[in-house]
Enzyme design. Structure first.
Site, PDB file in Angstrom:
ATOM      1  N   ASP A 160       0.834  -1.201   0.000  1.00 59.64           N
ATOM      2  CA  ASP A 160       0.000   0.000   0.000  1.00 59.64           C
ATOM      3  C   ASP A 160       0.868   1.248   0.000  1.00 59.64           C
ATOM      4  OD1 ASP A 160      -2.188  -1.616   0.289  1.00 59.64           O
ATOM      5  OD2 ASP A 160      -2.309  -1.347   2.464  1.00 59.64           O
TER       6      ASP A 160
HETATM    7  N1  URA Z   1      -1.440  -5.803   3.942  1.00 60.09           N
HETATM    8  C1  URA Z   1      -1.832  -4.517   3.988  1.00 60.09           C
HETATM    9  O1  URA Z   1      -2.810  -4.202   4.629  1.00 60.09           O
HETATM   10  N2  URA Z   1      -1.101  -3.607   3.323  1.00 60.09           N
HETATM   11  C2  URA Z   1      -0.001  -3.905   2.615  1.00 60.09           C
HETATM   12  O2  URA Z   1       0.618  -3.023   2.029  1.00 60.09           O
HETATM   13  C3  URA Z   1       0.386  -5.247   2.578  1.00 60.09           C
HETATM   14  C4  URA Z   1      -0.352  -6.184   3.238  1.00 60.09           C
END
Ligand code: URA
Length: 241
Positions: free
Chosen positions: A106
């Protein structure tokens, strides 16, 4: 004459993973012998056809390259962004080959992200059947209740279905925060954040410390390094190559 699906050829040439290659085709970035092709089933003879992505001729048999990046927060896991945000590619200025991230973190997640031009390895590592482990460290405000963590250990219902059992360990409780390490092998969108939200906690900070057996180690935030031969071979073994 040996014909192959266009998205497979693009993936083999290191343009993108197969899925991302399909998107490039559908969006009209790809031409074959001078004509834009948008049909996903298109077959080509890769050795003979003039295949271009945004006008650039693809090269078969390019040297494969594998990079580990410690992605900072507020950097996009993509090769470009139409909103002008900084991408992980902007952080890697000493690699000439066109590379792309293996999966995504993310925008607000930091930590270990691999990038490569090896489409086949990317497909293998992202394929759910290989159950590739990803380990994250999550900082959560307050104390986290072990019984609630047990729900993640057995699997929890999210809107897109049950999660597989996760390995979850409380590493520290300090300054009014809990540090938790969690290992999952699925790769759903915002999965770790949604898992914690399902047991009533908001993640303040999320960092991936390990992916497919590789560890971030002391790589500084924003820094990157090439994987060595041994590391690449270990990745190949994980996907049965
Ligand atoms: N899980 C999440 O919530 N965000 C990420 O970036 C990776 C795994």
């Amino acid at each position: 004459m040996s014909e192959e699906r266009l998205h497979k050829v693009l993936s083999r040439a290191g343009v993108a993973s197969r899925r991302a290659a399909e998107k490039l085709i559908a969006e009209g970035h790809v031409s074959v012998d001078g004509k834009t092709v948008r049909e996903l089933g298109t077959k080509v003879d890769a050795e003979r056809a003039d295949i271009r992505v945004d006008g650039r001729k693809i090269k078969l048999n390019v040297e494969k390259i594998y990079v580990m990046l410690n992605k900072p927060r507020r950097v996009l896991s993509a090769v470009s962004d139409d909103r002008g945000r900084q991408t992980v590619i902007d952080l890697i200025d000493d690699v000439d080959e066109r590379i792309f991230p293996i999966g995504r973190l993310d925008y607000s997640t930091e930590g270990l992200l691999l990038l490569t031009n090896d489409g086949e390895l990317t497909n293998g590592l992202l394929h759910p059947s290989h159950e590739i482990d990803k380990t994250y460290r999550a900082v959560i405000k307050g104390r986290v209740d072990e019984e609630r963590l047990d729900r993640l250990r057995v699997g929890i219902k999210l809107e897109d279905g049950m999660t597989a059992p996760a390995l979850v360990q409380t590493l520290a409780i300090e300054d009014g925060e809990t540090l938790i390490e969690i290992t999952i092998h699925e790769g759903r969108n915002r999965q770790v954040r949604r898992m914690f939200s399902a047991i009533g906690y908001n993640i303040k900070r999320l960092r991936r410390v390990s992916f497919a057996g590789l560890k971030l180690g002391d790589l500084k935030v924003g820094a990157h390094r090439l994987l060595n031969k041994r590391e690449v071979e270990a990745l190949r073994r994980l996907i049965g190559e």
